[in-house]
Write a protein that holds these residues in place. Structure first.
Motif, mmCIF file in Angstrom:
data_model
loop_
_atom_site.group_PDB
_atom_site.id
_atom_site.type_symbol
_atom_site.label_atom_id
_atom_site.label_comp_id
_atom_site.label_asym_id
_atom_site.label_seq_id
_atom_site.Cartn_x
_atom_site.Cartn_y
_atom_site.Cartn_z
ATOM 1 N N LEU A 65 28.660 44.266 44.280
ATOM 2 C CA LEU A 65 27.837 43.616 43.254
ATOM 3 C C LEU A 65 28.269 42.171 43.009
ATOM 4 N N ARG A 66 29.529 41.860 43.294
ATOM 5 C CA ARG A 66 29.978 40.469 43.174
ATOM 6 C C ARG A 66 29.328 39.603 44.246
ATOM 7 N N LEU A 67 29.368 40.065 45.485
ATOM 8 C CA LEU A 67 28.806 39.290 46.589
ATOM 9 C C LEU A 67 27.286 39.378 46.661
ATOM 10 N N HIS A 68 26.739 40.514 46.254
ATOM 11 C CA HIS A 68 25.300 40.747 46.410
ATOM 12 C C HIS A 68 24.687 41.291 45.116
ATOM 13 N N PRO A 69 24.686 40.521 44.035
ATOM 14 C CA PRO A 69 24.081 41.014 42.790
ATOM 15 C C PRO A 69 22.615 41.343 43.008
#
Length: 468
Positions: A380-384
């Motif tokens: 979720l940090r890299l691909h919200p």
């Protein structure tokens, strides 16, 4: 919402070409152009006198502003602009002024320090029509009723007791998916389609239990149609003065599509009401979300109950949000794990140790699956799922980062850039779940470098669901 703003370029580059093929409208267009240019000049002169000034930003054209220059994948386009104009900049989308926030410190200013001012969401014209004037959680204005509604949903519907009551339904559908995938060993599997179908079955059974009369394929088709309609570039969103005319017919089309779901919900609600009035077969009424929402409706207490329209709007909220975001996030997680086999191996070892090789994951295992939790957070940090979150609208003119942010403008918070900030994260583009094992960062922490669900009083209530 992300798709809606990602398609601005299509509207900008193609939506205006009709004028070139209609010379009979030339005098009218010339007059309108003069009027718009005069208004644009007046507006520019007015805001040039603002102290502090507006944020810097790229120059735009009269009337349409920066629409012709916007590129697909809006969060990446905003990232490129932030390298030129800094952590906060402006651009014009038609007649709408947009302010873009690209730093954690300024995000904190918007989402925490001045949260009350930025508590309203920017509501697309089609959403107003499709949700009884925007009475659902997502689009409702920030008022006392909004706070009551969120409190009811969080404390009653999203409580641990309520989620545990739906555990058997979730468990059954997940096991079905695992069995289907296991049966395809040796052949290719479309992860997104598999997860999408499972998410829809989980959501349907969680919302109203087992109902063989409901066609899964028809629901999937109807949901896809709603997403496509609401994501279509809409002139009404760039030129709100034109919204009453619904020039593209998007609002009327969206209303028609949403009405199909409301019709299905009304039929189910009627059935539940009949069972309740008869006082029979109460033991057969499952404690699903619909039943919980209806019990809140039947309280008859204005402060602690829901209207029937609010019940239907909330059911549609959960259907749309819960059946697209989960498959997207899991697909990204699988992609990263397949590209980083050492992380995959580490996760499999944890699952074998905590769950066992021949067992399936249960809710009771989740607190012990710390590396799985770290993998989800890193994904979720890299691909919200919503790279720009939900745009905000300030209720009054204020100052952010030394620049004026006018009342009623559209404020984007670029979570995709913020969560890749090299000043906050070591080697930020690297998939490294271990970084979350070394910190206590969570979805509700005060670390504004990690905001996949937003923050503040309008944080997405779905973060309570994601752990299940």
């Amino acid at each position: 919402m992300t798709n809606l703003y990602n398609k601005h370029a299509v509207l900008a580059c193609e939506g205006w070409s009709w004028s070139c093929h209609a010379p009979e409208f030339a005098p009218l267009m010339a007059g309108a152009l003069v009027i718009f240019c005069c208004a644009w000049w007046w507006w520019s002169m007015k805001f040039n006198k603002i102290n502090p000034p507006l944020p810097p930003g790229p120059l735009g054209l009269p009337i349409i502003g920066n629409l012709p220059f916007i590129k697909p994948e809006l969060h990446r386009y905003f990232s490129d602009l932030s390298r030129i104009y800094g952590p906060v900049f402006k651009l014009r989308m038609g007649s709408v002024l947009a302010i873009v926030i690209n730093s954690p410190s300024l995000a904190k200013e918007v989402l925490k320090v001045q949260d009350a001012i930025f508590a309203n969401h920017d509501v697309p014209a089609a959403a107003v029509v499709g949700t009884f004037g925007g009475i659902n959680i997502l689009w409702r204005p920030n008022d006392s009723r909004c706070n009551q509604l969120r409190k009811l949903v969080i404390c009653e519907i999203m409580s641990k007791q309520s989620l545990d009551a739906c555990y058997v339904l979730r468990q059954r559908e997940v096991r079905r998916m695992v069995k289907e995938i296991h049966g395809k060993v040796g052949s290719s599997v479309n992860i997104y389609e598999q997860l999408s179908a499972t998410a829809l079955r989980v959501m349907m059974s969680t919302l109203w239990g087992d109902d063989p009369s409901q066609d899964l394929i028809e629901f999937r088709k109807r949901l896809d149609e709603i997403v496509i309609t609401f994501a279509a570039p809409n002139v009404s969103d760039f030129f709100p003065i034109l919204a009453p005319f619904d020039l593209q017919g998007i609002e009327s089309k969206g209303k028609e599509q949403v009405s199909w779901f409301y019709g299905v919900f009304e039929s189910m609600i009627k059935n539940r009401r009949n069972i309740r009035d008869d006082g029979k077969e109460k033991e057969n009424i499952s404690k699903d979300f619909m039943q919980q929402l209806l019990e809140l409706h039947w309280r008859g207490d204005e402060k602690n109950s829901l209207s029937i329209n609010e019940v239907k709007a909330l059911l549609l909220d959960m259907m749309v949000a819960g059946t697209d975001t989960v498959p997207t996030a899991v697909e990204w997680a699988m992609t990263e794990l397949l590209c980083h086999r050492d992380k995959m191996t580490k996760l499999v070892k944890e699952l074998d140790m905590v769950v066992g090789n021949q067992n399936t994951v249960e809710d009771s295992h989740i607190p012990q699956l710390v590396y799985l939790d770290a993998v989800i957070k890193e994904t979720l940090r890299l691909h919200p799922v919503a790279p720009l979150l939900i745009p905000r609208v300030p209720s009054k003119t204020t100052v952010i980062g030394g620049f004026t942010v006018p009342k009623g403008c559209r404020v984007f918070i670029n979570a995709w850039v913020i969560q890749r900030d090299p000043e906050l994260w070591d080697d930020p583009l690297r998939f490294h779940p271990e970084r979350f094992l070394e910190t206590d960062i969570n979805y509700r922490s005060n670390n504004f470098g990690f905001i996949p669900f937003g923050s503040g009083r309008r944080i997405c209530v779905g973060f309570l669901w994601q752990r299940k």
